[in-house]
Design a protein around this motif. Structure first.
Motif, mmCIF file in Angstrom:
data_model
loop_
_atom_site.group_PDB
_atom_site.id
_atom_site.type_symbol
_atom_site.label_atom_id
_atom_site.label_comp_id
_atom_site.label_asym_id
_atom_site.label_seq_id
_atom_site.Cartn_x
_atom_site.Cartn_y
_atom_site.Cartn_z
ATOM 1 N N UNK A 75 42.240 39.096 48.339
ATOM 2 C CA UNK A 75 43.032 39.626 47.331
ATOM 3 C C UNK A 75 42.835 39.179 45.715
ATOM 4 N N UNK A 76 42.879 40.145 44.831
ATOM 5 C CA UNK A 76 42.354 39.931 43.555
ATOM 6 C C UNK A 76 43.486 39.953 42.447
ATOM 7 N N UNK A 77 43.803 38.732 41.688
ATOM 8 C CA UNK A 77 44.665 38.581 40.677
ATOM 9 C C UNK A 77 43.703 38.800 39.390
ATOM 10 N N UNK A 78 43.821 39.783 38.634
ATOM 11 C CA UNK A 78 43.179 39.700 37.410
ATOM 12 C C UNK A 78 43.828 38.986 36.478
ATOM 13 N N UNK A 79 43.012 38.230 35.298
ATOM 14 C CA UNK A 79 43.511 37.443 34.458
ATOM 15 C C UNK A 79 44.939 38.012 33.729
ATOM 16 N N UNK A 80 44.700 39.565 33.294
ATOM 17 C CA UNK A 80 45.542 40.151 32.543
ATOM 18 C C UNK A 80 46.979 40.380 33.202
ATOM 19 N N UNK A 81 46.915 40.194 34.710
ATOM 20 C CA UNK A 81 48.038 40.155 35.479
ATOM 21 C C UNK A 81 48.986 38.977 35.415
ATOM 22 N N UNK A 82 48.036 37.979 35.358
ATOM 23 C CA UNK A 82 48.771 36.593 35.095
ATOM 24 C C UNK A 82 49.263 36.483 33.702
ATOM 25 N N UNK A 83 48.602 37.115 32.562
ATOM 26 C CA UNK A 83 49.016 37.106 31.355
ATOM 27 C C UNK A 83 48.849 38.305 30.946
ATOM 28 N N UNK A 84 49.722 39.057 30.732
ATOM 29 C CA UNK A 84 49.337 40.464 30.188
ATOM 30 C C UNK A 84 49.087 40.542 28.514
ATOM 31 N N UNK A 85 49.370 39.400 27.908
ATOM 32 C CA UNK A 85 48.933 39.250 26.461
ATOM 33 C C UNK A 85 47.466 38.944 26.306
ATOM 34 N N UNK A 86 46.648 38.507 27.344
ATOM 35 C CA UNK A 86 45.452 38.526 27.545
ATOM 36 C C UNK A 86 45.326 37.016 26.865
ATOM 37 N N UNK A 96 49.381 43.265 44.190
ATOM 38 C CA UNK A 96 50.631 44.218 44.379
ATOM 39 C C UNK A 96 50.516 44.741 45.808
ATOM 40 N N UNK A 97 49.406 44.929 46.578
ATOM 41 C CA UNK A 97 49.452 45.215 47.858
ATOM 42 C C UNK A 97 50.001 44.056 48.811
ATOM 43 N N UNK A 98 49.548 42.826 48.310
ATOM 44 C CA UNK A 98 49.950 41.612 49.030
ATOM 45 C C UNK A 98 51.531 41.662 48.972
ATOM 46 N N UNK A 99 52.044 41.735 47.762
ATOM 47 C CA UNK A 99 53.522 41.417 47.782
ATOM 48 C C UNK A 99 54.190 42.584 48.624
ATOM 49 N N UNK A 100 53.688 43.965 48.431
ATOM 50 C CA UNK A 100 54.446 45.070 49.387
ATOM 51 C C UNK A 100 54.279 44.681 50.599
ATOM 52 N N UNK A 101 53.002 44.144 51.129
ATOM 53 C CA UNK A 101 52.782 43.824 52.598
ATOM 54 C C UNK A 101 53.861 42.371 53.052
ATOM 55 N N UNK A 102 54.168 41.609 52.115
ATOM 56 C CA UNK A 102 54.803 40.542 52.712
ATOM 57 C C UNK A 102 56.284 40.902 52.464
ATOM 58 N N UNK A 137 26.197 29.353 45.295
ATOM 59 C CA UNK A 137 25.906 30.721 45.562
ATOM 60 C C UNK A 137 27.396 30.989 45.402
ATOM 61 N N UNK A 138 27.856 31.472 44.384
ATOM 62 C CA UNK A 138 29.081 32.017 44.053
ATOM 63 C C UNK A 138 29.123 33.381 43.727
ATOM 64 N N UNK A 139 29.389 34.439 44.650
ATOM 65 C CA UNK A 139 29.533 35.772 44.402
ATOM 66 C C UNK A 139 30.910 36.196 44.793
ATOM 67 N N UNK A 140 31.367 36.960 43.871
ATOM 68 C CA UNK A 140 32.836 37.453 43.871
ATOM 69 C C UNK A 140 33.084 38.549 45.040
ATOM 70 N N UNK A 141 33.922 38.720 45.624
ATOM 71 C CA UNK A 141 33.953 39.563 46.957
ATOM 72 C C UNK A 141 33.977 40.826 46.626
ATOM 73 N N UNK A 142 33.238 41.750 47.185
ATOM 74 C CA UNK A 142 33.245 43.214 46.910
ATOM 75 C C UNK A 142 34.382 44.266 47.209
ATOM 76 N N UNK A 143 34.904 43.910 48.452
ATOM 77 C CA UNK A 143 36.187 44.535 48.965
ATOM 78 C C UNK A 143 37.293 43.850 48.718
ATOM 79 N N UNK A 144 38.184 44.125 47.938
ATOM 80 C CA UNK A 144 39.476 43.508 47.555
ATOM 81 C C UNK A 144 40.607 44.282 47.588
ATOM 82 N N UNK A 145 41.813 43.718 47.659
ATOM 83 C CA UNK A 145 42.990 44.416 47.649
ATOM 84 C C UNK A 145 43.783 43.672 46.545
ATOM 85 N N UNK A 146 44.766 44.336 45.893
ATOM 86 C CA UNK A 146 45.412 44.026 44.463
ATOM 87 C C UNK A 146 46.612 43.090 45.281
#
Length: 445
Positions: free
Chosen positions: A174-185, A379-385, A368-377
């Motif tokens: 699951x991916x949490x963009x920084x602008x999701x954490x803080x919309x002000x940037x 929002x999808x996590x919260x909806x599933x829960x 070896x730090x590589x961000x995952x290619x296939x992720x869910x948002x």
């Protein structure tokens, strides 16, 4: 009479060059050996080896740490829910861009419960944070058992609810963009600022300042009589840490410009600084009466002695604490590749203070730090829960109210009762409608 024999014309004279060259080579070898020995003695001096290893760790652009830690509660008396032991395994990495990853496994043993084991993974990328639950183990059973101790979950299948939630979430990233954490940037700006400033710590003059500062306040040393073992290709140095020198090192380091620049990344324009507070506010006067009457009750409870209405703490015996720290450093390269520690605290009290801990960290200077290619948002996590919780909650009402024994809770039949529950939990249902239904059913179980 001896008659000299004439040498043939042009015959070479006997040369001693080979002997001379041999002697010169021998002298050079001897001198080289002595020089090499003296170089080795200086290069492998304990103080230099330890200092080099620490500086290398501080200045590493890439690093992977494979760590294991164990903490044990060694109290003689343990109560239910008391922690008996914690085992943690961590695999953490950072790369030159200061992206990082963490793979964590937790094993927890509470007194009176089966051990809990879970595994999760997180990653900090350039623009987002990622996480996934790799293995929930027996977490649902563990939480259900702990929750049942409260007595409020008698008719609720907590285990099923949690299992349903985990099933809907799965082991997806699951991916949490920084602008999701803080919309002000602001969060993204702060992170980028910290990365930029931190990357400069290991460069040029900044690194020289850290090196010089450590040499001035070398708070880590090895006793001259300490036994230094060779293990797995490195030497194991038992350390002595001077906490006063370490505090001095940290205090002076915090005053360096490049450290203050990092701290400035998180400063906000709306931070209020109080410089002009009244003395009465900063130093409130306290009217404390310490006079004791001659008459007192000679009563002692839990280390406290009561004198009339005053309480005086009796001296407590100082706990016995043992700390041991080790560094594993390779000869010649002075790579710091292993850190180990042992800690034990013993108290004269039978519970609440006795702890034993140990751990080790294996280090390598690659990542070896590589961000995952296939992720869910997220929002999808919260909806599933939310969906899994709603489905499980609806089942509780089905099983407890929409039954013949309950006369279908006032509805004509089971189907009508379940329909009312479904409508109340519907995505478009008004919260008042759900509250009314729950009120009719006697409230949430």
């Amino acid at each position: 009479v001896s008659v000299p024999v004439a040498q043939p014309y042009g015959a070479p004279k006997k040369s001693h060059a080979g002997l001379i060259i041999g002697i010169v080579v021998l002298i050079l070898l001897v001198l080289g050996g002595v020089g090499g020995f003296l170089f080795y003695q200086q290069h492998e001096k304990t103080e230099r080896v330890v200092a080099d290893g620490i500086i290398q760790l501080l200045s590493a652009k890439e690093l992977t740490a494979n760590s294991t830690f164990t903490i044990q509660n060694t109290d003689e008396i343990k109560y239910d829910n008391d922690v008996e032991s914690v085992n943690i395994t961590l695999i953490s990495s950072k790369n030159a861009k200061l992206e990082s990853s963490l793979d964590a496994t937790l094993e927890l043993k509470l007194h009176g419960y089966d051990p809990l084991k879970v595994q999760a993974e997180a990653m900090e990328g350039e623009n987002a944070i990622y996480f996934r639950i790799k293995d929930t183990g027996n977490l649902s059973t563990f939480i259900a058992n702990v929750a049942s101790e409260d007595g409020y979950t008698e008719n609720i299948d907590v285990k099923s609810i949690i299992e349903s939630m985990f099933a809907s979430v799965g082991d997806s990233w699951y991916e949490i963009p920084y602008d999701k954490i803080d919309e002000t940037g602001r969060a993204k700006e702060t992170m980028d600022c910290v990365r930029e400033k931190t990357s400069k710590i290991t460069e040029g003059e900044n690194l020289s300042q850290i090196t010089s500062l450590y040499e001035e306040h070398a708070f880590i040393s090895v006793d001259k009589d300490a036994k230094i073992e060779k293990v797995n290709g490195y030497k194991k140095y038992p350390l002595t840490i001077d906490e006063d020198k370490m505090d001095e090192f940290m205090d002076e380091l915090s005053e360096k410009d490049f450290i203050k620049e990092i701290e400035s990344c998180s400063e906000s324009d709306d931070v209020r600084v109080y410089d002009d507070l009244d003395d009465d506010y900063l130093n409130p006067s306290l009217d404390v009466t310490n006079d004791l009457d001659d008459d007192y009750y000679d009563t002692s409870i839990d280390g406290m002695t009561f004198y009339d209405e005053h309480i005086i703490e009796e001296p407590v015996k100082e706990d016995e604490t043992t700390k041991k720290v080790y560094l594993g450093i390779k000869p010649w390269s002075h790579d710091l590749v292993w850190i180990g520690f042992d800690y034990e605290k013993k108290s004269d009290r039978p519970y609440g203070e006795n702890i034993k801990a140990n751990g080790e960290i294996n280090l390598s200077y690659t990542a070896n730090v590589a961000t995952p290619g296939d992720t869910k948002s997220i929002d999808e996590l919260m909806e599933a829960i939310q969906k899994s919780v709603a489905d499980s909650s609806k089942k509780i009402y089905y099983d407890n109210y929409c039954t013949a024994d309950e006369n279908y809770s006032g509805f004509e039949n089971e189907a009508e009762c379940k329909k009312a529950v479904d409508e109340a939990f519907g995505n478009d249902a008004d919260s008042v409608e759900l509250d009314d239904l729950l009120y009719e059913f006697g409230g949430l179980i």
